[in-house]
Motif scaffolding. Structure first.
Motif, mmCIF file in Angstrom:
data_model
loop_
_atom_site.group_PDB
_atom_site.id
_atom_site.type_symbol
_atom_site.label_atom_id
_atom_site.label_comp_id
_atom_site.label_asym_id
_atom_site.label_seq_id
_atom_site.Cartn_x
_atom_site.Cartn_y
_atom_site.Cartn_z
ATOM 1 N N UNK A 29 0.791 -1.213 0.000
ATOM 2 C CA UNK A 29 0.000 0.000 0.000
ATOM 3 C C UNK A 29 0.827 1.268 0.000
ATOM 4 N N UNK A 30 2.083 1.193 0.505
ATOM 5 C CA UNK A 30 2.942 2.379 0.583
ATOM 6 C C UNK A 30 4.065 2.371 -0.455
ATOM 7 N N UNK A 31 4.094 1.399 -1.309
ATOM 8 C CA UNK A 31 5.210 1.315 -2.266
ATOM 9 C C UNK A 31 5.213 2.491 -3.241
ATOM 10 N N UNK A 32 4.037 2.894 -3.703
ATOM 11 C CA UNK A 32 3.985 3.995 -4.678
ATOM 12 C C UNK A 32 4.482 5.316 -4.093
ATOM 13 N N UNK A 33 3.975 5.779 -2.914
ATOM 14 C CA UNK A 33 4.525 7.018 -2.361
ATOM 15 C C UNK A 33 6.005 6.892 -2.000
ATOM 16 N N UNK A 34 6.449 5.673 -1.628
ATOM 17 C CA UNK A 34 7.872 5.494 -1.322
ATOM 18 C C UNK A 34 8.710 5.640 -2.586
ATOM 19 N N UNK A 35 8.240 5.079 -3.693
ATOM 20 C CA UNK A 35 8.981 5.206 -4.957
ATOM 21 C C UNK A 35 9.041 6.657 -5.422
ATOM 22 N N UNK A 36 7.971 7.421 -5.126
ATOM 23 C CA UNK A 36 7.989 8.836 -5.505
ATOM 24 C C UNK A 36 9.081 9.595 -4.754
#
Length: 453
Positions: free
Chosen positions: A317-324
Motif C-alpha cells: 500500500x505504501x510502495x507507490x509514495x515510497x517510490x515517488x
C-alpha cells in the motif's frame, strides 16, 4: 416500575421465615415425642399401681383377711386435685373396693391397657385378674388430664417462641444493619464522586463478600477516569493542533481571493490544498488515537494474525509514495509466516504509521523495510530505515503526543508513534528502540507473544 425491596428486609424476612419454619417443624416433632413419652410414663404408672394393689389384695386373700379389706374406708380428703383424675377398682366376687369417683366398669375389660368411656368421660384403664381367686383390679386415669398436660406444654412452648421471635427479629435486624455498613459507605462514597474526582473506594474494612465488588468497581473507575482523561486530553489537543492549520488555510484562501496575478493565486490555492491534506491527516490521526485510547484487549476481538502477510500488505500500500520519494521498501523474515493473537485493523494501523515515519524521515535515495523474526519464543516486528537516526535525548520524547521529529523538512501530526505505543499496550507487546545503528539509520521493534492456537 417494580417496587424495590432492600437487602436488609429481604434478609430479615428470609431468616425469620426460615427460623419460624424450622421451629415449627421442631415443635411438631417435639410435641409428638413428648406426647408419646407422657403416654408411656402414665401407662407405666397405671400398670405399677395396679400390680401393687393386686399383690396386696392377693396377700390378704391368702392370709384370710378378706373381712379386714372389706371394712377399709377410703378417705375423702385428697392432698392434691390431680388425684381426682386417678381411680382404682378391685372386685372379688361381690366384694368391691374402689376410689371416689371411680367409673363403674359395666363391661368386662381385657387384661392390659384399654380405653373406657363412662358418663361421657374417657378413661385409660389397666386391668389385672386372677382366675384362681377371681380377683380383678382396675387402675384408671382420665384422658382429659393427659390432654390438659399436653396442651399446657404446647401453650408454654408456643409462648416462649412467640416471645423470642420478635427479639430474635430485632437482633437479626441490628446484625444485618451492622453487616450492611460497608454497602452504605460504598453508596456514600459513590454519591460524593463527580467526573473530575473519581477516587477509588476504600476496601480496608470491606467484608470478604463485598471486597470483589469493590475491586471490580475500582477497576471500572480507573478505566472510566482514564477514558475521561483521554477524552479531555483529546479535546484539548484537537483544539490546539487544529487551530494552526485552519488559520494557515484561511490565510492562503484570503491571499488567493486578493491575488490579481494568476500564478500567485494558483500558488496560494496549492498551499491551501496542502493545508487541507495536512489537516485531513491530522484529523484522521486524532480519530485513530481516540479509538485506540477507547479500545482495550477486552473490547476488541483478537484472532490469529500472520504478521508477515500483514507487513506485505502494508508495504504494497505504501510502495507507490515510497517510490515517488526514491525509497526502496523491503520485507525480510526468517520463515514464511509468524502468527500472533491480535486485532488486524489495529495492527495494520500500527505498521502503517511506523513505515510512514520511516519513509518520511529517510532522505532520498534511501531504503526502509520491515523485518519479522522469532527468537526466545517471541515474535519481533522491526521497522528500519537508512535515515539519520535519532538522538538519545529525543528518544525519551518520541512517544509523546504531538512531538515531531527534529528534521525540519518532515511534516506530520506528531501522533504516529503515540498511536503505535497505545496499540502495542493493547496487545501486551513491548517496544524496543535502537538509536545507535551502525552505519546510521533507525530501528524500532515491537515484540509480541506468538499465537497459542
Amino acid at each position: 416500575m417494580a417496587r424495590q425491596v432492600s437487602i436488609r428486609k429481604r434478609l430479615l424476612l428470609s431468616l425469620i421465615g426460615l427460623i419460624g419454619i424450622t421451629w415449627l417443624g421442631i415443635f411438631i416433632l417435639v410435641n409428638e415425642d413428648t406426647t408419646h413419652e407422657l403416654e408411656e410414663i402414665y401407662d407405666a404408672s397405671l400398670a405399677q399401681n395396679a400390680r401393687i394393689l393386686f399383690g396386696l389384695l392377693q396377700q390378704e386373700i391368702k392370709e384370710g383377711e378378706v373381712e379386714l379389706v372389706r371394712n377399709i374406708e377410703l378417705s375423702d380428703s385428697f392432698p392434691h386435685t390431680y388425684e381426682l383424675n386417678i381411680a382404682f377398682v378391685a372386685k372379688l366376687g361381690g366384694l368391691i373396693i374402689q376410689s371416689k369417683d371411680a367409673p363403674d366398669f359395666l363391661t368386662v375389660l381385657p387384661e392390659g391397657f384399654s380405653d373406657y368411656t363412662s358418663d361421657g368421660k374417657k378413661w385409660r384403664v389397666f386391668t389385672l385378674s386372677d382366675g384362681e381367686t377371681g380377683l380383678v383390679v382396675h387402675t384408671a386415669q382420665k384422658l382429659q388430664a393427659r390432654e390438659e398436660l399436653v396442651a399446657y406444654l404446647v401453650k408454654d412452648t408456643l409462648s416462649v417462641i412467640m416471645l423470642i421471635l420478635p427479639l430474635l427479629g430485632l437482633f437479626i435486624w441490628l446484625g444485618i444493619s451492622r453487616s450492611l455498613r460497608p454497602l452504605n459507605q460504598l453508596v456514600s462514597e459513590a454519591g460524593a464522586m463527580n467526573p473530575r474526582s473519581l477516587r477509588p473506594f476504600n476496601i480496608d474494612d470491606a467484608p470478604a463478600e463485598v471486597a470483589p465488588l469493590i475491586i471490580a468497581l475500582n477497576r471500572l473507575l480507573e478505566r472510566l477516569d482514564r477514558a475521561i482523561e483521554n477524552e479531555r486530553r483529546f479535546t484539548a489537543d484537537a483544539a490546539h493542533e487544529l487551530r494552526t492549520p485552519l488559520a494557515g488555510l484561511k490565510v492562503q484562501l484570503q491571499v488567493a481571493l486578493r491575488a490579481t496575478d494568476e500564478r500567485q493565486k494558483t500558488k496560494a490555492m496549492n498551499k491551501a490544498l496542502e493545508g487541507v491534506d495536512r489537516t485531513t491527516h491530522l484529523v484522521n490521526q486524532l480519530l485513530t488515537l481516540a479509538r485506540a485510547d477507547r479500545e482495550s484487549a477486552t473490547t476488541l476481538t483478537f484472532r490469529p494474525v500472520d504478521l508477515v502477510r500483514l507487513a506485505g500488505e502494508v508495504i504494497a500500500g505504501l510502495r507507490e509514495p515510497a517510490e515517488q520519494q526514491r525509497i526502496d521498501l523491503t520485507l525480510d523474515t526468517d520463515q514464511p509466516g509468524h502468527r500472533i493473537n491480535g486485532e488486524p485493523t489495529m495492527l495494520q494501523i500500527m505498521l502503517r504509521n511506523l513505515l510512514e515515519n520511516a519513509i518520511k524521515y529517510t532522505p532520498a535515495p534511501g531504503r526502509a523495510g520491515i523485518r519479522v523474526t522469532e527468537h526466545d519464543d517471541r515474535v519481533r516486528l522491526e521497522v528500519w530505515d537508512s535515515g539519520a537516526g535519532i538522538s538519545r535525548q529525543a528518544l525519551d520524547l518520541m512517544f509523546q503526543r504531538f512531538r515531531r521529529g527534529d528534521h525540519g523538512s518532515a511534516s506530520g501530526s506528531g501522533l504516529g508513534l503515540s498511536i503505535v505505543k497505545r496499540i502495542a499496550e493493547i496487545h501486551d507487546a513491548e517496544i524496543e528502540v535502537d538509536y545507535s545503528v551502525p552505519g546510521g539509520g533507525f530501528r524500532i521493534g515491537v515484540v509480541f507473544k506468538p499465537a497459542t492456537a
